[in-house]
Design a protein around this motif. Structure first.
Motif, short mmCIF file in Angstrom:
data_model
loop_
_atom_site.label_atom_id
_atom_site.label_comp_id
_atom_site.label_asym_id
_atom_site.label_seq_id
_atom_site.Cartn_x
_atom_site.Cartn_y
_atom_site.Cartn_z
N GLY A 160 -62.43 -14.38 -48.00
CA GLY A 160 -62.30 -13.81 -46.56
C GLY A 160 -62.77 -15.03 -45.37
N SER A 161 -64.23 -14.27 -46.20
CA SER A 161 -65.42 -14.87 -45.37
C SER A 161 -64.52 -16.53 -45.15
N ILE A 162 -64.41 -17.17 -45.36
CA ILE A 162 -64.32 -18.54 -44.89
C ILE A 162 -63.48 -18.74 -44.56
N GLN B 28 -59.41 -24.97 -47.00
CA GLN B 28 -58.64 -24.16 -45.56
C GLN B 28 -59.56 -24.41 -44.31
N GLU B 29 -60.39 -26.02 -44.05
CA GLU B 29 -60.46 -26.41 -43.09
C GLU B 29 -59.70 -27.75 -42.76
N ILE B 30 -58.98 -27.97 -43.13
CA ILE B 30 -57.15 -29.05 -42.72
C ILE B 30 -56.62 -28.55 -42.69
N THR B 31 -56.38 -27.28 -43.12
CA THR B 31 -54.98 -26.26 -42.67
C THR B 31 -55.49 -25.77 -41.41
N GLN B 32 -56.45 -24.66 -40.95
CA GLN B 32 -56.88 -24.63 -39.84
C GLN B 32 -56.66 -25.70 -38.74
N PHE B 33 -57.08 -26.69 -39.29
CA PHE B 33 -56.90 -27.96 -38.06
C PHE B 33 -55.89 -28.41 -38.22
N MET B 34 -54.20 -28.37 -39.26
CA MET B 34 -52.82 -28.18 -39.03
C MET B 34 -52.34 -26.91 -38.33
#
Length: 59
Positions: free
Chosen positions: A49-51, A24-30
């Protein structure tokens, strides 16, 4: 033996959680969106949902 199996199951769950959060963090960064396709129960949907999972497909 059951205690060892419980510890192993807990470790796998912790790894799964870490993997999902990392993806999820990588996806948001991209600047991409994430879709959760399956969950075994409502509490898992709430955690996803919370993350920050963007979309959840309910079957």
């Amino acid at each position: 033996m059951a205690h060892k199996e419980l510890n192993e199951a807990s470790a796998i769950k912790d790894l799964d959680d870490a993997l999902i959060r990392s993806i999820q963090e990588i996806t948001q960064f991209m600047a991409k969106k994430t879709i959760a396709e399956y969950s075994s129960n409502q509490s898992v949907w709430e955690i996803l949902g919370s993350i920050g999972i963007d979309y959840m497909l309910l079957h």
